[in-house]
Design a protein around this motif. Sequence first.
Motif, PDB file in Angstrom:
ATOM      1  N   GLU A  26     -42.167 -68.725  14.281  1.00 51.51           N
ATOM      2  CA  GLU A  26     -40.511 -68.985  13.956  1.00 51.51           C
ATOM      3  C   GLU A  26     -39.944 -69.269  15.546  1.00 51.51           C
ATOM      4  N   GLY A  27     -39.767 -68.999  16.156  1.00 50.47           N
ATOM      5  CA  GLY A  27     -38.708 -69.117  17.955  1.00 50.47           C
ATOM      6  C   GLY A  27     -38.250 -68.032  17.581  1.00 50.47           C
ATOM      7  N   GLU A  28     -37.188 -68.176  15.915  1.00 48.41           N
ATOM      8  CA  GLU A  28     -36.248 -67.300  16.508  1.00 48.41           C
ATOM      9  C   GLU A  28     -35.706 -66.271  14.447  1.00 48.41           C
ATOM     10  N   LEU A  29     -35.150 -65.764  14.528  1.00 46.15           N
ATOM     11  CA  LEU A  29     -35.140 -64.989  13.649  1.00 46.15           C
ATOM     12  C   LEU A  29     -33.898 -64.089  13.348  1.00 46.15           C
ATOM     13  N   CYS A  30     -33.338 -63.186  12.962  1.00 49.02           N
ATOM     14  CA  CYS A  30     -32.497 -62.800  12.503  1.00 49.02           C
ATOM     15  C   CYS A  30     -33.248 -61.169  11.943  1.00 49.02           C
ATOM     16  N   VAL A  31     -31.814 -60.032  11.802  1.00 47.82           N
ATOM     17  CA  VAL A  31     -32.645 -59.420  11.663  1.00 47.82           C
ATOM     18  C   VAL A  31     -32.790 -59.194   9.990  1.00 47.82           C
ATOM     19  N   CYS A  32     -31.967 -59.647   9.239  1.00 49.88           N
ATOM     20  CA  CYS A  32     -31.933 -59.689   7.907  1.00 49.88           C
ATOM     21  C   CYS A  32     -33.295 -60.515   7.655  1.00 49.88           C
ATOM     22  N   GLU A  33     -33.573 -61.182   8.148  1.00 47.03           N
ATOM     23  CA  GLU A  33     -34.855 -62.334   7.653  1.00 47.03           C
ATOM     24  C   GLU A  33     -36.280 -60.629   8.633  1.00 47.03           C
ATOM     25  N   LEU A  34     -35.517 -60.399   8.989  1.00 43.04           N
ATOM     26  CA  LEU A  34     -37.090 -59.262   9.074  1.00 43.04           C
ATOM     27  C   LEU A  34     -37.710 -57.926   8.884  1.00 43.04           C
ATOM     28  N   VAL A  35     -35.757 -57.689   7.864  1.00 42.91           N
ATOM     29  CA  VAL A  35     -36.128 -56.848   7.410  1.00 42.91           C
ATOM     30  C   VAL A  35     -36.881 -57.386   5.594  1.00 42.91           C
ATOM     31  N   THR A  36     -36.873 -58.683   5.847  1.00 44.78           N
ATOM     32  CA  THR A  36     -37.447 -59.312   4.131  1.00 44.78           C
ATOM     33  C   THR A  36     -39.103 -59.737   4.773  1.00 44.78           C
ATOM     34  N   ALA A  37     -39.348 -59.736   6.263  1.00 43.92           N
ATOM     35  CA  ALA A  37     -40.472 -59.803   6.288  1.00 43.92           C
ATOM     36  C   ALA A  37     -41.651 -59.038   6.673  1.00 43.92           C
ATOM     37  N   LEU A  38     -41.227 -57.566   7.284  1.00 45.81           N
ATOM     38  CA  LEU A  38     -41.563 -56.576   7.677  1.00 45.81           C
ATOM     39  C   LEU A  38     -41.348 -55.587   6.383  1.00 45.81           C
ATOM     40  N   GLU A  39     -40.369 -55.536   5.767  1.00 50.42           N
ATOM     41  CA  GLU A  39     -40.390 -54.907   4.620  1.00 50.42           C
ATOM     42  C   GLU A  39     -39.863 -53.312   4.696  1.00 50.42           C
ATOM     43  N   ASP A  40     -39.071 -53.470   5.896  1.00 52.48           N
ATOM     44  CA  ASP A  40     -38.530 -52.208   6.496  1.00 52.48           C
ATOM     45  C   ASP A  40     -37.064 -51.868   6.284  1.00 52.48           C
ATOM     46  N   SER A  41     -36.416 -51.264   6.625  1.00 51.59           N
ATOM     47  CA  SER A  41     -35.279 -50.904   6.583  1.00 51.59           C
ATOM     48  C   SER A  41     -34.448 -51.550   7.422  1.00 51.59           C
ATOM     49  N   GLN A  42     -32.742 -51.987   7.431  1.00 53.21           N
ATOM     50  CA  GLN A  42     -32.263 -52.499   8.224  1.00 53.21           C
ATOM     51  C   GLN A  42     -32.160 -51.542   9.553  1.00 53.21           C
ATOM     52  N   PRO A  43     -31.330 -50.432   9.529  1.00 52.45           N
ATOM     53  CA  PRO A  43     -31.382 -49.911  10.636  1.00 52.45           C
ATOM     54  C   PRO A  43     -32.836 -49.754  12.187  1.00 52.45           C
ATOM     55  N   LYS A  44     -33.441 -49.890  10.747  1.00 48.86           N
ATOM     56  CA  LYS A  44     -34.449 -48.948  11.492  1.00 48.86           C
ATOM     57  C   LYS A  44     -35.872 -50.927  12.802  1.00 48.86           C
ATOM     58  N   ILE A  45     -35.663 -51.670  11.947  1.00 49.29           N
ATOM     59  CA  ILE A  45     -35.149 -53.275  12.689  1.00 49.29           C
ATOM     60  C   ILE A  45     -34.671 -53.323  13.197  1.00 49.29           C
ATOM     61  N   SER A  46     -33.533 -52.872  13.322  1.00 44.62           N
ATOM     62  CA  SER A  46     -32.137 -53.042  14.554  1.00 44.62           C
ATOM     63  C   SER A  46     -32.681 -52.654  15.828  1.00 44.62           C
ATOM     64  N   ARG A  47     -33.263 -50.911  15.746  1.00 34.39           N
ATOM     65  CA  ARG A  47     -32.952 -50.303  16.688  1.00 34.39           C
ATOM     66  C   ARG A  47     -34.526 -50.715  16.899  1.00 34.39           C
TER      67      ARG A  47
END
Length: 111
Positions: A26-47
């Motif tokens: 994608e070139g770049e993504l933010c945390v909220c996009e990754l949370v949606t795409a990977l269907e995982d929690s925000q704290p886990k993605i951020s970590r």
Amino acid sequence: MLRPAQFFKCLSDETRLAATLLIKQEGELCVCELVTALEDSQPKISRHLAQLRNCEILDDARRGQWVYYAISPALPYWARDILNAATEGNAAQLKTFKANLAAMKNRPQCC
């Protein structure tokens, strides 16, 4: 300088690998996009993103309220070649993640 052992250790986690490959596509993504795409929690993605940043695989940039993650321009060519091969090998999974991303409502505008 990124060492091969460090690179492989950092990407040995499925979430970190998936996030890295999706960001690469994608070139770049933010945390909220990754949370949606990977269907995982925000704290886990951020970590996991913090670990990828510490491994010097990803860079981050703040724009307004959003922090965007991209593949580090300093990533060695051998590591980029490995990410390219991993992208090909994970095409089906990445297709699902991209579909999740495409269905995201209120997606932040990066540019």
